[in-house]
Motif scaffolding. Structure first.
Motif, PDB file in Angstrom:
ATOM      1  N   THR A  49      93.221  65.226  63.334  1.00  0.00           N
ATOM      2  CA  THR A  49      91.782  65.406  63.525  1.00  0.00           C
ATOM      3  C   THR A  49      91.245  66.466  62.577  1.00  0.00           C
ATOM      4  OG1 THR A  49      92.061  64.801  65.846  1.00  0.00           O
ATOM      5  CG2 THR A  49      89.977  65.836  65.229  1.00  0.00           C
ATOM      6  N   HIS A  50      90.343  66.015  61.704  1.00  0.00           N
ATOM      7  CA  HIS A  50      89.697  66.921  60.758  1.00  0.00           C
ATOM      8  C   HIS A  50      88.483  67.566  61.424  1.00  0.00           C
ATOM      9  CE1 HIS A  50      92.174  65.531  57.477  1.00  0.00           C
ATOM     10  NE2 HIS A  50      91.827  64.290  57.708  1.00  0.00           N
ATOM     11  N   GLN A  99      87.074  63.398  54.956  1.00  0.00           N
ATOM     12  CA  GLN A  99      88.089  64.454  54.863  1.00  0.00           C
ATOM     13  C   GLN A  99      87.597  65.662  54.084  1.00  0.00           C
ATOM     14  OE1 GLN A  99      91.456  62.380  53.162  1.00  0.00           O
ATOM     15  NE2 GLN A  99      92.622  62.686  55.042  1.00  0.00           N
ATOM     16  N   PRO A 134      88.895  57.510  55.943  1.00  0.00           N
ATOM     17  CA  PRO A 134      88.893  58.976  56.040  1.00  0.00           C
ATOM     18  C   PRO A 134      88.517  59.659  54.728  1.00  0.00           C
ATOM     19  CG  PRO A 134      91.135  58.123  56.096  1.00  0.00           C
ATOM     20  CD  PRO A 134      90.218  56.940  56.192  1.00  0.00           C
ATOM     21  N   ASN A 135      88.653  58.965  53.611  1.00  0.00           N
ATOM     22  CA  ASN A 135      88.248  59.552  52.332  1.00  0.00           C
ATOM     23  C   ASN A 135      86.759  59.883  52.322  1.00  0.00           C
ATOM     24  OD1 ASN A 135      88.090  56.566  52.338  1.00  0.00           O
ATOM     25  ND2 ASN A 135      87.163  56.836  50.335  1.00  0.00           N
ATOM     26  N   PHE A 171      94.227  59.525  60.265  1.00  0.00           N
ATOM     27  CA  PHE A 171      93.258  60.593  60.067  1.00  0.00           C
ATOM     28  C   PHE A 171      92.076  60.278  60.976  1.00  0.00           C
ATOM     29  CE2 PHE A 171      95.452  60.434  55.904  1.00  0.00           C
ATOM     30  CZ  PHE A 171      96.030  61.689  55.957  1.00  0.00           C
ATOM     31  N   HIS A 172      91.465  61.318  61.525  1.00  0.00           N
ATOM     32  CA  HIS A 172      90.554  61.159  62.656  1.00  0.00           C
ATOM     33  C   HIS A 172      89.476  62.238  62.550  1.00  0.00           C
ATOM     34  CE1 HIS A 172      89.977  61.755  67.145  1.00  0.00           C
ATOM     35  NE2 HIS A 172      90.117  60.448  67.140  1.00  0.00           N
ATOM     36  N   SER A 173      88.238  61.873  62.794  1.00  0.00           N
ATOM     37  CA  SER A 173      87.175  62.881  62.848  1.00  0.00           C
ATOM     38  C   SER A 173      86.988  63.324  64.301  1.00  0.00           C
ATOM     39  CB  SER A 173      85.864  62.308  62.301  1.00  0.00           C
ATOM     40  OG  SER A 173      85.381  61.291  63.154  1.00  0.00           O
ATOM     41  N   ASN A 179      92.623  71.601  60.865  1.00  0.00           N
ATOM     42  CA  ASN A 179      92.996  70.266  61.325  1.00  0.00           C
ATOM     43  C   ASN A 179      93.873  70.423  62.561  1.00  0.00           C
ATOM     44  OD1 ASN A 179      92.058  68.595  58.916  1.00  0.00           O
ATOM     45  ND2 ASN A 179      93.419  70.057  57.927  1.00  0.00           N
ATOM     46  N   SER A 192      89.226  69.381  53.852  1.00  0.00           N
ATOM     47  CA  SER A 192      90.047  69.810  54.990  1.00  0.00           C
ATOM     48  C   SER A 192      91.524  69.459  54.857  1.00  0.00           C
ATOM     49  CB  SER A 192      89.487  69.237  56.309  1.00  0.00           C
ATOM     50  OG  SER A 192      89.509  67.836  56.293  1.00  0.00           O
ATOM     51  N   PHE A 193      91.882  68.620  53.897  1.00  0.00           N
ATOM     52  CA  PHE A 193      93.294  68.317  53.679  1.00  0.00           C
ATOM     53  C   PHE A 193      93.926  69.562  53.063  1.00  0.00           C
ATOM     54  CE2 PHE A 193      97.142  66.484  52.172  1.00  0.00           C
ATOM     55  CZ  PHE A 193      97.360  65.378  52.982  1.00  0.00           C
TER      56      PHE A 193
END
Length: 182
Positions: A140-141, A23, A19-20, A9-11, A173, A26-27
């Motif tokens: 990517t979020h 995120q 990432p918590n 997971f990536h910003s 995403n 957005s999941f």
């Protein structure tokens, strides 16, 4: 030869740590479906020490009806660490004996399905730059995290990649999968 993959997971600003913390909402179902597909192909997991310690403290006690809990608790896990000692407490987890890259090369030659590097930023970097990682997926979020560890650091070697797949989910995403280009 078995395929070795990693997904992080990536910003938008490149943060992959915790990432918590970024995120938020957005999941989505699209991302969940993509990850479920990955779990269906993976039968072996590689982990770093930090990821192992964090996940071993949570997933063995997670609800068994959770798809990821069932997967990660049941799958064989090989842990790279210079400080942990065997035996490891988490079911199906074993410490990698000897040099990591030699172990991974041998594991890729063995029979089985896909191998996934999970729970280890340093591990993913080491496998990528050693040329052992076949695919890297960045999820990517649509958020700027602001702080946290990045996958890539100043001074990393120039490494050419090829985009092999890209998808956008309903909540924005962007899931991009890259292969190393020689």
């Amino acid at each position: 030869m078995r395929k070795l993959t990693a997904g992080l997971f990536h910003s938008i600003d490149g943060v992959v740590e915790a990432p918590n913390l970024f995120q938020f909402d957005s999941f989505d179902d699209d991302l969940g479906a993509l990850l479920t597909g990955v779990l269906g192909r993976v039968d072996t997991v590689l982990m770093g020490r930090v990821g192992y310690e964090q996940w071993a403290g949570y997933w063995p006690n997670a609800q068994v009806d959770d798809d990821f809990a069932s997967f990660i608790n049941g799958v064989p896990k090989h842990v790279a660490s210079d400080t942990l000692t065997a035996p490891l407490a988490w079911q199906n987890a074993q410490l990698i004996e000897g040099e990591l890259l030699a172990f991974v090369k041998k594991l890729k030659q063995a029979e089985g399905g896909e191998i996934s590097a999970m729970g280890g930023i340093s591990l993913v970097r080491q496998l990528l730059f050693a040329g052992l990682l076949d695919e890297l997926t960045l999820m990517t979020h649509p958020v700027i995290a602001g702080t946290g560890r990045h996958l890539f650091e100043p001074g990393d070697p120039t490494t050419r990649l090829t985009l092999v797949d890209s998808q956008q989910t309903a909540k924005g995403n962007v899931v991009s999968t890259y292969a190393r280009r020689d």
